[in-house]
Design a protein around this motif. Structure first.
Motif, PDB file in Angstrom:
ATOM      1  N   MET A   1       0.840  -1.193   0.000  1.00 42.88           N
ATOM      2  CA  MET A   1       0.000   0.000   0.000  1.00 42.88           C
ATOM      3  C   MET A   1       0.876   1.244   0.000  1.00 42.88           C
ATOM      4  SD  MET A   1      -1.440   0.135   3.911  1.00 42.88           S
ATOM      5  CE  MET A   1      -1.848  -1.606   3.779  1.00 42.88           C
ATOM      6  N   GLU A   2       0.231   2.360  -0.319  1.00 46.64           N
ATOM      7  CA  GLU A   2       0.940   3.636  -0.331  1.00 46.64           C
ATOM      8  C   GLU A   2       0.614   4.421   0.929  1.00 46.64           C
ATOM      9  OE1 GLU A   2       1.169   4.816  -5.094  1.00 46.64           O
ATOM     10  OE2 GLU A   2       0.104   6.088  -3.671  1.00 46.64           O
TER      11      GLU A   2
ATOM     12  N   VAL B   1       5.740   9.926  -0.667  1.00 44.28           N
ATOM     13  CA  VAL B   1       4.881   8.757  -0.828  1.00 44.28           C
ATOM     14  C   VAL B   1       5.763   7.520  -0.793  1.00 44.28           C
ATOM     15  CG1 VAL B   1       3.290   7.553  -2.365  1.00 44.28           C
ATOM     16  CG2 VAL B   1       3.171  10.050  -2.148  1.00 44.28           C
ATOM     17  N   ARG B   2       5.422   6.591   0.084  1.00 44.98           N
ATOM     18  CA  ARG B   2       6.216   5.371   0.222  1.00 44.98           C
ATOM     19  C   ARG B   2       5.307   4.172  -0.054  1.00 44.98           C
ATOM     20  NH1 ARG B   2      10.927   6.559   3.255  1.00 44.98           N
ATOM     21  NH2 ARG B   2      11.577   4.505   2.491  1.00 44.98           N
ATOM     22  N   ILE B   3       5.831   3.197  -0.752  1.00 47.82           N
ATOM     23  CA  ILE B   3       5.105   1.958  -0.995  1.00 47.82           C
ATOM     24  C   ILE B   3       5.640   0.920  -0.020  1.00 47.82           C
ATOM     25  CG2 ILE B   3       4.624   0.135  -2.666  1.00 47.82           C
ATOM     26  CD1 ILE B   3       4.969   2.321  -4.846  1.00 47.82           C
TER      27      ILE B   3
ATOM     28  N   VAL C   1       5.542  -0.502  10.681  1.00 47.12           N
ATOM     29  CA  VAL C   1       5.818  -0.122   9.289  1.00 47.12           C
ATOM     30  C   VAL C   1       6.886   0.972   9.265  1.00 47.12           C
ATOM     31  CG1 VAL C   1       4.827   0.924   7.216  1.00 47.12           C
ATOM     32  CG2 VAL C   1       3.534  -0.811   8.489  1.00 47.12           C
ATOM     33  N   LEU C   2       6.749   1.943  10.171  1.00 50.62           N
ATOM     34  CA  LEU C   2       7.753   3.008  10.220  1.00 50.62           C
ATOM     35  C   LEU C   2       9.130   2.439  10.551  1.00 50.62           C
ATOM     36  CD1 LEU C   2       5.722   5.723  12.165  1.00 50.62           C
ATOM     37  CD2 LEU C   2       6.278   5.729   9.724  1.00 50.62           C
TER      38      LEU C   2
ATOM     39  N   VAL D   1      -4.063   5.197   7.834  1.00 53.65           N
ATOM     40  CA  VAL D   1      -3.378   6.454   7.493  1.00 53.65           C
ATOM     41  C   VAL D   1      -3.138   6.594   5.989  1.00 53.65           C
ATOM     42  CG1 VAL D   1      -2.276   6.528   9.758  1.00 53.65           C
ATOM     43  CG2 VAL D   1      -1.001   5.605   7.802  1.00 53.65           C
ATOM     44  N   ALA D   2      -3.676   5.682   5.201  1.00 57.84           N
ATOM     45  CA  ALA D   2      -3.506   5.798   3.746  1.00 57.84           C
ATOM     46  C   ALA D   2      -4.093   7.130   3.281  1.00 57.84           C
ATOM     47  CB  ALA D   2      -4.194   4.631   3.055  1.00 57.84           C
TER      48      ALA D   2
END
Ligand code: FES
Ligand code: FES
Length: 148
Positions: A1-2, A9-11, A23-24, A64-65
């Motif tokens: 996801m982005e 913008v990170r995938i 994820v962070l 948070v997308a």
């Protein structure tokens, strides 16, 4: 996801219900955000989502997308965040330091919402825990920024 983190913008390859904290830290290598309790209690994992403080250990990444996420790594690019960090240094707030990235993010969010917070505003907003007991120094640093 982005997801959009610190203006980029990170995938990321993660399950939608993965906590944003992991994820962070694990996908994006942004290890300034800390893990404390994992239960939304301590605030060590605080990041900003749309400028508001969020406990990332209990925030599913899918939520948070499309929303801007800011972490400690870029907080000084914001004028309020920069002044908070400068005040933290001037007041020598950190002791062990573990809770401090979350404290800085919470303080930044407070001063972006309330430019001149009262002591009760500070007490209400700064609910992050600190085992080293830096609460008085945190409040002094926030008051210092608020007073310019
Ligand atoms: S690690 Fe998230 S609130 Fe403690
Ligand atoms: S500075 Fe050590 S836990 Fe806050």
């Amino acid at each position: 996801m982005e997801i959009t983190v610190n203006g980029a913008v990170r995938i990321v390859d993660a399950e939608p219900d993965t906590p944003l904290l992991w994820v962070l830290r694990d996908n994006l290598g942004l290890t300034g955000t800390k893990y404390g309790c994992g239960l939304a209690q301590c605030g060590a994992c605080t990041v900003l989502v749309q400028g508001l403080p969020v406990r990332s250990c209990v925030t599913p990444v899918e939520s948070v997308a499309g929303l801007p996420v800011t972490t400690i790594e870029t907080v000084e690019q914001d004028d309020v965040g920069r002044r908070i960090v400068e005040a933290w240094v001037a007041h020598q707030v950190p002791q062990c330091g573990y809770c401090q990235s979350g404290q800085v993010m919470a303080a930044t969010a407070l001063l972006k919402q309330v430019a001149a917070p009262s002591d009760s505003d500070i007490a209400a907003a700064m609910t992050n825990l600190c085992r080293c007991g830096t609460y008085n120094a945190i409040a002094a640093a926030i008051r210092n920024v608020a007073q310019g």
